[in-house]
Design a protein around this motif. Structure first.
Motif, PDB file in Angstrom:
ATOM      1  N   ASN A  54       0.815  -1.215   0.000  1.00 12.42           N
ATOM      2  CA  ASN A  54       0.000   0.000   0.000  1.00 12.42           C
ATOM      3  C   ASN A  54       0.853   1.273   0.000  1.00 12.42           C
ATOM      4  N   VAL A  55       1.836   1.333  -0.892  1.00 12.41           N
ATOM      5  CA  VAL A  55       2.722   2.499  -0.965  1.00 12.41           C
ATOM      6  C   VAL A  55       2.037   3.606  -1.756  1.00 12.41           C
ATOM      7  N   ARG A  56       2.053   4.816  -1.198  1.00 14.05           N
ATOM      8  CA  ARG A  56       1.461   5.978  -1.870  1.00 14.05           C
ATOM      9  C   ARG A  56       2.466   7.117  -1.822  1.00 14.05           C
ATOM     10  N   MET A  85       1.904  -1.852  10.671  1.00 13.03           N
ATOM     11  CA  MET A  85       2.145  -0.463  11.063  1.00 13.03           C
ATOM     12  C   MET A  85       2.267   0.413   9.831  1.00 13.03           C
ATOM     13  N   LYS A  86       2.065   1.706  10.061  1.00 10.75           N
ATOM     14  CA  LYS A  86       2.106   2.663   8.958  1.00 10.75           C
ATOM     15  C   LYS A  86       3.380   3.495   9.089  1.00 10.75           C
ATOM     16  N   ALA A  87       4.094   3.677   7.989  1.00 12.14           N
ATOM     17  CA  ALA A  87       5.281   4.523   8.025  1.00 12.14           C
ATOM     18  C   ALA A  87       5.124   5.679   7.045  1.00 12.14           C
ATOM     19  N   LEU A  88       5.616   6.838   7.482  1.00 11.01           N
ATOM     20  CA  LEU A  88       5.617   8.030   6.623  1.00 11.01           C
ATOM     21  C   LEU A  88       7.060   8.456   6.440  1.00 11.01           C
ATOM     22  N   VAL A  89       7.483   8.608   5.206  1.00 15.34           N
ATOM     23  CA  VAL A  89       8.845   9.054   4.924  1.00 15.34           C
ATOM     24  C   VAL A  89       8.771  10.419   4.253  1.00 15.34           C
ATOM     25  N   TYR A  90       9.450  11.402   4.847  1.00  8.59           N
ATOM     26  CA  TYR A  90       9.513  12.741   4.272  1.00  8.59           C
ATOM     27  C   TYR A  90      10.883  12.916   3.644  1.00  8.59           C
ATOM     28  N   VAL A  91      10.939  13.202   2.355  1.00  5.16           N
ATOM     29  CA  VAL A  91      12.216  13.382   1.666  1.00  5.16           C
ATOM     30  C   VAL A  91      12.300  14.814   1.159  1.00  5.16           C
ATOM     31  N   ARG A  92      13.344  15.515   1.571  1.00  6.81           N
ATOM     32  CA  ARG A  92      13.530  16.915   1.167  1.00  6.81           C
ATOM     33  C   ARG A  92      14.894  17.063   0.518  1.00  6.81           C
ATOM     34  N   LEU A  93      15.012  18.008  -0.409  1.00  3.77           N
ATOM     35  CA  LEU A  93      16.330  18.361  -0.923  1.00  3.77           C
ATOM     36  C   LEU A  93      17.099  19.040   0.200  1.00  3.77           C
ATOM     37  N   LYS A  94      18.403  18.779   0.295  1.00  4.08           N
ATOM     38  CA  LYS A  94      19.210  19.470   1.299  1.00  4.08           C
ATOM     39  C   LYS A  94      19.152  20.970   1.027  1.00  4.08           C
ATOM     40  N   SER A  95      19.271  21.774   2.092  1.00  8.21           N
ATOM     41  CA  SER A  95      19.041  23.217   1.951  1.00  8.21           C
ATOM     42  C   SER A  95      20.046  23.873   1.000  1.00  8.21           C
ATOM     43  N   LEU A 100       6.622  12.878  -0.090  1.00  7.87           N
ATOM     44  CA  LEU A 100       6.028  12.262   1.088  1.00  7.87           C
ATOM     45  C   LEU A 100       5.621  10.860   0.650  1.00  7.87           C
ATOM     46  N   ILE A 101       6.173   9.846   1.280  1.00  2.00           N
ATOM     47  CA  ILE A 101       5.840   8.473   0.890  1.00  2.00           C
ATOM     48  C   ILE A 101       5.233   7.743   2.076  1.00  2.00           C
ATOM     49  N   GLU A 102       4.058   7.183   1.858  1.00  5.05           N
ATOM     50  CA  GLU A 102       3.357   6.439   2.906  1.00  5.05           C
ATOM     51  C   GLU A 102       3.383   4.958   2.565  1.00  5.05           C
ATOM     52  N   MET A 103       3.487   4.119   3.567  1.00  6.51           N
ATOM     53  CA  MET A 103       3.443   2.679   3.300  1.00  6.51           C
ATOM     54  C   MET A 103       2.946   1.912   4.524  1.00  6.51           C
ATOM     55  N   ASP A 104       2.415   0.740   4.290  1.00  5.89           N
ATOM     56  CA  ASP A 104       2.034  -0.155   5.382  1.00  5.89           C
ATOM     57  C   ASP A 104       3.117  -1.221   5.511  1.00  5.89           C
ATOM     58  N   ILE A 105       3.470  -1.558   6.742  1.00  3.62           N
ATOM     59  CA  ILE A 105       4.461  -2.622   6.955  1.00  3.62           C
ATOM     60  C   ILE A 105       3.843  -3.697   7.831  1.00  3.62           C
ATOM     61  N   ASN A 106       3.927  -4.907   7.335  1.00  5.63           N
ATOM     62  CA  ASN A 106       3.313  -6.040   8.018  1.00  5.63           C
ATOM     63  C   ASN A 106       4.223  -6.551   9.137  1.00  5.63           C
ATOM     64  N   SER A 107       4.289  -5.798  10.235  1.00 11.94           N
ATOM     65  CA  SER A 107       5.109  -6.177  11.382  1.00 11.94           C
ATOM     66  C   SER A 107       4.649  -5.361  12.588  1.00 11.94           C
TER      67      SER A 107
END
Lengths: 79, 79
Positions: free
Chosen positions: A35-37, B1-11, B41-48
């Protein structure tokens, strides 16, 4: 003040970018992730100290330029 | 569980997407907004249910696939 706008595709909208990531992860052997978005994160500085004005400005800007509200939903965080 | 990854360009890295947004905002008459940066912004579900395992997995996945750590920085949120 600093504003963060998070823009996501609505859950009922197909997300090919997320599917591509998920497929790449599966190829790398990572089978627990599903379920990656993928969404967008937009940061900006606003030259104002009135939090209500900042919220209003950012909301307006997001609706007109940053998010396509037909297929995307957004949330705003003011820092 | 749900994970949110925020990826930004370095300043210190130039952000043409952010500049394009800023320029469009100026054209719309919005002059109080500056320093616009666009990230992912990347959202994903992890089966753990093991939070340490989830953190480790997401960190590894982000380093190998989601973020280019030469020019981007990331943060992870587990829900």
């Amino acid at each position: 003040m600093k504003a963060l706008v998070y823009v996501r595709l609505k859950s009922e909208v197909l997300d090919p970018q997320g599917q591509a990531i998920e497929s790449a992860l599966k190829n790398l052997g990572q089978k627990k992730i599903s379920n990656v978005r993928q969404g967008k994160l937009i940061e900006m500085d606003i030259n104002s100290h009135n939090i209500d004005e900042v919220k209003k400005t950012v909301d307006q800007v997001t609706k007109t330029l940053l998010a396509n509200t037909v297929i995307e939903e957004y949330s705003i965080e003011i820092k």
